[in-house]
Design a protein around this motif. Structure first.
Motif, PDB file in Angstrom:
ATOM      1  N   UNK A 187     -21.666 -41.447-135.879  1.00  0.00           N
ATOM      2  CA  UNK A 187     -20.916 -40.189-135.764  1.00  0.00           C
ATOM      3  C   UNK A 187     -19.845 -40.041-136.835  1.00  0.00           C
ATOM      4  N   UNK A 188     -19.401 -38.817-137.016  1.00  0.00           N
ATOM      5  CA  UNK A 188     -18.366 -38.478-137.993  1.00  0.00           C
ATOM      6  C   UNK A 188     -17.092 -38.103-137.244  1.00  0.00           C
ATOM      7  N   UNK A 189     -16.036 -38.870-137.472  1.00  0.00           N
ATOM      8  CA  UNK A 189     -14.736 -38.595-136.875  1.00  0.00           C
ATOM      9  C   UNK A 189     -13.864 -37.874-137.899  1.00  0.00           C
ATOM     10  N   UNK A 190     -13.565 -36.606-137.650  1.00  0.00           N
ATOM     11  CA  UNK A 190     -12.699 -35.890-138.578  1.00  0.00           C
ATOM     12  C   UNK A 190     -11.250 -36.314-138.381  1.00  0.00           C
ATOM     13  N   UNK A 191     -10.529 -36.329-139.490  1.00  0.00           N
ATOM     14  CA  UNK A 191      -9.105 -36.663-139.497  1.00  0.00           C
ATOM     15  C   UNK A 191      -8.397 -35.574-140.284  1.00  0.00           C
ATOM     16  N   UNK A 192      -7.306 -35.069-139.738  1.00  0.00           N
ATOM     17  CA  UNK A 192      -6.581 -33.955-140.342  1.00  0.00           C
ATOM     18  C   UNK A 192      -5.256 -34.458-140.896  1.00  0.00           C
ATOM     19  N   UNK A 193      -5.133 -34.421-142.219  1.00  0.00           N
ATOM     20  CA  UNK A 193      -3.932 -34.894-142.901  1.00  0.00           C
ATOM     21  C   UNK A 193      -3.118 -33.683-143.333  1.00  0.00           C
ATOM     22  N   UNK A 194      -1.862 -33.669-142.930  1.00  0.00           N
ATOM     23  CA  UNK A 194      -0.990 -32.538-143.232  1.00  0.00           C
ATOM     24  C   UNK A 194       0.298 -33.016-143.888  1.00  0.00           C
ATOM     25  N   UNK A 195       0.823 -32.217-144.787  1.00  0.00           N
ATOM     26  CA  UNK A 195       2.066 -32.538-145.477  1.00  0.00           C
ATOM     27  C   UNK A 195       2.782 -31.249-145.837  1.00  0.00           C
ATOM     28  N   UNK A 196       4.090 -31.360-146.026  1.00  0.00           N
ATOM     29  CA  UNK A 196       4.879 -30.209-146.461  1.00  0.00           C
ATOM     30  C   UNK A 196       5.183 -30.260-147.952  1.00  0.00           C
ATOM     31  N   UNK A 197       4.453 -31.114-148.683  1.00  0.00           N
ATOM     32  CA  UNK A 197       4.714 -31.299-150.111  1.00  0.00           C
ATOM     33  C   UNK A 197       3.412 -31.280-150.901  1.00  0.00           C
ATOM     34  N   UNK A 198       3.501 -30.865-152.153  1.00  0.00           N
ATOM     35  CA  UNK A 198       2.354 -30.916-153.062  1.00  0.00           C
ATOM     36  C   UNK A 198       2.333 -32.206-153.878  1.00  0.00           C
ATOM     37  N   UNK A 199       3.159 -33.175-153.522  1.00  0.00           N
ATOM     38  CA  UNK A 199       3.244 -34.424-154.284  1.00  0.00           C
ATOM     39  C   UNK A 199       1.888 -35.121-154.366  1.00  0.00           C
TER      40      UNK A 199
END
Length: 265
Positions: A187-199
């Protein structure tokens, strides 16, 4: 007085940025000769276990150092739920260069699909080879190596965008993740990565200082069963990322990012 404080804070931010990069480089270079030394001495199983554990520990130490500066924060605890899971393909979105570092820092038995040139990189190559990371080409060999690696109960880290995000909220996805999932029946486990920067996003030079502090959050998304039809699966996966990264974002109000048009699934 405020002007002085701003100057001091800006100097501190530069110090955190540059010392952090130097610290990561030193750790990688220190491990390189040791990884080269033990590679021919250990069995594949032991070399793989040692290599992956050292990379996890090194990345965790690096992120802890940045967190201690109070100029970066990393909310990664959601990944801990995957540590004892059976074989999975871990599929995150890819906003910046730190994405792999964040995921690997929490998981002791994960193979990473790397660009071929990184496998010969002076900083990363020896450790990646000891850990039995997988080159991204040729595709047929990548699929077979990934499938074989699952026999040890490992996880596979594969960014379905193929490169860092340049089109919000997600790039068009590559089909290799569907091929591996179908071939290995994992199976494929999606992971959601979020940030408030464009670094360290696409086009961001390594030593360019971003506004700080920077915040990162990782959360688990939907888990997809192995597909029977790769094309349908890839459309569904892209649709999921495009909507979930906006609707569930920690850093952007609902509907503040451009939405991808609905696709017929």
């Amino acid at each position: 007085m405020r002007a002085v404080l701003r100057v001091l804070l800006n100097a501190y931010d530069h110090l955190v940025l540059y010392l952090g990069l130097i610290w990561l480089g030193v750790m990688c270079l220190a491990w390189t000769p040791l990884a080269l030394l033990v590679y021919p001495l250990l069995s594949e199983r032991r070399g793989r276990a040692l290599g992956r554990y050292v990379i996890m520990a090194g990345f965790r130490l690096y992120l802890a150092s940045l967190s201690a500066s109070r100029r970066c924060s990393f909310d990664l605890e959601a990944l801990d739920a995957l540590r004892d899971e059976p074989s999975l393909i871990i599929a995150p979105n890819h906003p910046c260069l730190l994405d792999a570092v964040m995921v690997i820092s929490r998981l002791p038995n994960v193979a990473c699909v790397l660009k071929a040139d990184l496998m010969n990189n002076i900083f990363l190559g020896a450790g990646a080879r000891l850990a039995r990371y997988i080159r991204n080409e040729p595709v047929r060999r990548m699929v077979h190596l990934a499938t074989d690696d699952f026999a040890s109960g490992s996880h596979l880290l594969l960014f379905p965008e193929g490169t860092r995000t340049v089109t919000n909220p997600v790039n068009p996805l590559k089909g290799s993740i569907g091929l591996i999932s179908h071939h290995a029946q994992v199976p494929v486990q999606t992971v959601l990565i979020e940030t408030d920067s464009a670094y360290l996003s696409k086009g961001w030079t390594l030593f360019r200082k971003p506004p700080m502090p920077i915040h990162y959050r990782v959360r688990l998304g939907r888990r997809f069963d192995p597909p029977q039809h790769s094309q349908h699966f890839m459309a569904e996966l892209e649709h999921y990322f495009a909507h979930e990264l906006v609707q569930g974002s920690a850093f952007y109000p609902t509907n503040s990012l451009p939405m991808q048009p609905d696709r017929k699934l």
